[in-house]
Design an enzyme around this catalytic site. Structure first.
Site, PDB file in Angstrom:
ATOM      1  N   HIS A  17       0.951  -1.233  -0.034  1.00 53.53           N
ATOM      2  CA  HIS A  17      -0.021   0.019   0.050  1.00 53.53           C
ATOM      3  C   HIS A  17       0.877   1.335  -0.220  1.00 53.53           C
ATOM      4  CE1 HIS A  17      -3.079  -2.663   2.306  1.00 53.53           C
ATOM      5  NE2 HIS A  17      -3.753  -2.468   1.007  1.00 53.53           N
ATOM      6  N   LYS A  41     -17.508  -6.209   5.779  1.00 50.61           N
ATOM      7  CA  LYS A  41     -16.266  -6.908   5.737  1.00 50.61           C
ATOM      8  C   LYS A  41     -15.800  -6.546   7.006  1.00 50.61           C
ATOM      9  CE  LYS A  41     -12.457  -6.937   2.714  1.00 50.61           C
ATOM     10  NZ  LYS A  41     -11.597  -6.299   1.396  1.00 50.61           N
ATOM     11  N   ARG A  87      -2.143  -6.360  -8.270  1.00 50.64           N
ATOM     12  CA  ARG A  87      -0.948  -7.333  -8.039  1.00 50.64           C
ATOM     13  C   ARG A  87      -1.528  -8.502  -9.135  1.00 50.64           C
ATOM     14  NH1 ARG A  87      -3.018  -7.890  -1.819  1.00 50.64           N
ATOM     15  NH2 ARG A  87      -4.660  -7.399  -3.152  1.00 50.64           N
ATOM     16  N   SER A 125      -3.044  -7.627   3.067  1.00 49.67           N
ATOM     17  CA  SER A 125      -3.220  -7.487   4.621  1.00 49.67           C
ATOM     18  C   SER A 125      -3.538  -8.955   5.181  1.00 49.67           C
ATOM     19  CB  SER A 125      -4.221  -6.513   4.707  1.00 49.67           C
ATOM     20  OG  SER A 125      -3.969  -5.193   4.100  1.00 49.67           O
TER      21      SER A 125
HETATM   22  P1  ADP Z   1      -9.997  -3.299  -0.358  1.00 46.29           P
HETATM   23  O1  ADP Z   1     -10.671  -4.109   0.815  1.00 46.29           O
HETATM   24  O2  ADP Z   1     -10.810  -2.083  -0.895  1.00 46.29           O
HETATM   25  O3  ADP Z   1      -9.405  -4.318  -1.704  1.00 46.29           O
HETATM   26  P2  ADP Z   1      -7.306  -3.314   0.389  1.00 46.29           P
HETATM   27  O4  ADP Z   1      -6.944  -2.634   1.523  1.00 46.29           O
HETATM   28  O5  ADP Z   1      -7.195  -4.829   0.418  1.00 46.29           O
HETATM   29  O6  ADP Z   1      -8.598  -2.897   0.290  1.00 46.29           O
HETATM   30  O7  ADP Z   1      -6.462  -2.683  -1.040  1.00 46.29           O
HETATM   31  C1  ADP Z   1      -6.686  -1.402  -1.245  1.00 46.29           C
HETATM   32  C2  ADP Z   1      -5.919  -1.456  -2.857  1.00 46.29           C
HETATM   33  O8  ADP Z   1      -4.436  -1.579  -2.516  1.00 46.29           O
HETATM   34  C3  ADP Z   1      -6.502  -2.281  -3.888  1.00 46.29           C
HETATM   35  O9  ADP Z   1      -6.378  -1.651  -4.979  1.00 46.29           O
HETATM   36  C4  ADP Z   1      -5.309  -3.405  -3.697  1.00 46.29           C
HETATM   37  O10 ADP Z   1      -5.515  -4.085  -5.012  1.00 46.29           O
HETATM   38  C5  ADP Z   1      -4.298  -2.554  -3.773  1.00 46.29           C
HETATM   39  N1  ADP Z   1      -2.947  -3.282  -2.812  1.00 46.29           N
HETATM   40  C6  ADP Z   1      -3.179  -4.030  -1.902  1.00 46.29           C
HETATM   41  N2  ADP Z   1      -1.840  -4.841  -1.477  1.00 46.29           N
HETATM   42  C7  ADP Z   1      -1.017  -4.297  -2.516  1.00 46.29           C
HETATM   43  C8  ADP Z   1       0.165  -4.525  -2.950  1.00 46.29           C
HETATM   44  N3  ADP Z   1       0.960  -5.364  -2.397  1.00 46.29           N
HETATM   45  N4  ADP Z   1       0.690  -4.134  -3.966  1.00 46.29           N
HETATM   46  C9  ADP Z   1      -0.130  -3.216  -4.697  1.00 46.29           C
HETATM   47  N5  ADP Z   1      -1.536  -2.783  -4.523  1.00 46.29           N
HETATM   48  C10 ADP Z   1      -1.868  -3.531  -3.403  1.00 46.29           C
END
Ligand code: ADP
Length: 155
Positions: A17, A41, A87, A125
């Site tokens: 992130h 969620k 990803r 996460s």
């Molecule tokens: P959500 O529940 O909205 O998917 P996340 O916190 O899981 O929220 O992810 C937020 C955004 O960050 C999403 O677009 C996700 O694809 C991206 N993201 C999560 N982890 C990574 C990573 N390791 N590298 C690049 N983008 C990421």
């Protein structure tokens, strides 16, 4: 002033992130990290904790929480762009659906995707939470304040 919104659950924020936030900050005058208050969620960290952790990790970036429609929130903030990270192919379906749905509701708001850095392509996460719950070391995967918080939880 070009504003972008980077929305997500951030439960918790990871180095993946962080990389997206840094890169988006190079492209826009202002990036607002928007933590989704999504009651459907189940999250491990409270909304307040998730916001606080991000603030500690990226000083200078605006961090807020929101509920309701993302495009409405973006409109309120005067943002024309939503930033998401991509990803593996597995992210694509969901992101594609969300981007098209948001465009249908708000045609003037564009979603852009930043490809993950190869170092973080496996990083999520939920992966971090699983490792931490099993007593593993997550210090290479998340910023220091998050690693500390996860460690505290496990004690
Ligand atoms: P959500 O529940 O909205 O998917 P996340 O916190 O899981 O929220 O992810 C937020 C955004 O960050 C999403 O677009 C996700 O694809 C991206 N993201 C999560 N982890 C990574 C990573 N390791 N590298 C690049 N983008 C990421």
């Amino acid at each position: 002033m070009k504003t972008a919104i980077y929305p997500g659950s951030f439960d918790p924020i990871t180095n993946g992130h962080l990389d997206i936030i840094k890169r988006a900050s190079e492209l826009f005058d202002r990036v607002i990290v928007a933590v989704i208050k999504n009651p459907s969620k189940k999250s491990q960290f409270s909304l307040a904790d998730r916001v606080e952790m991000i603030k500690k990790c990226v000083p200078g970036v605006i961090v807020e929480s929101f509920d309701g429609l993302l495009v409405e929130y973006a409109r309120q903030k005067g943002a024309k762009t939503i930033v998401r990270g991509l990803r593996a192919v597995s992210d694509f379906d969901y992101e594609f659906q969300m981007a098209l749905t948001n465009r249908k509701m708000a045609p003037t708001i564009e979603t852009i995707f930043l490809m993950t850095d190869y170092r973080y392509s496996y990083l999520s996460s939920s992966f971090v939470k699983q490792i931490a719950a099993l007593g593993g070391d997550v210090s290479e995967l998340v910023p220091a304040p998050v690693a500390k918080k996860l460690k505290k939880r496990g004690e």
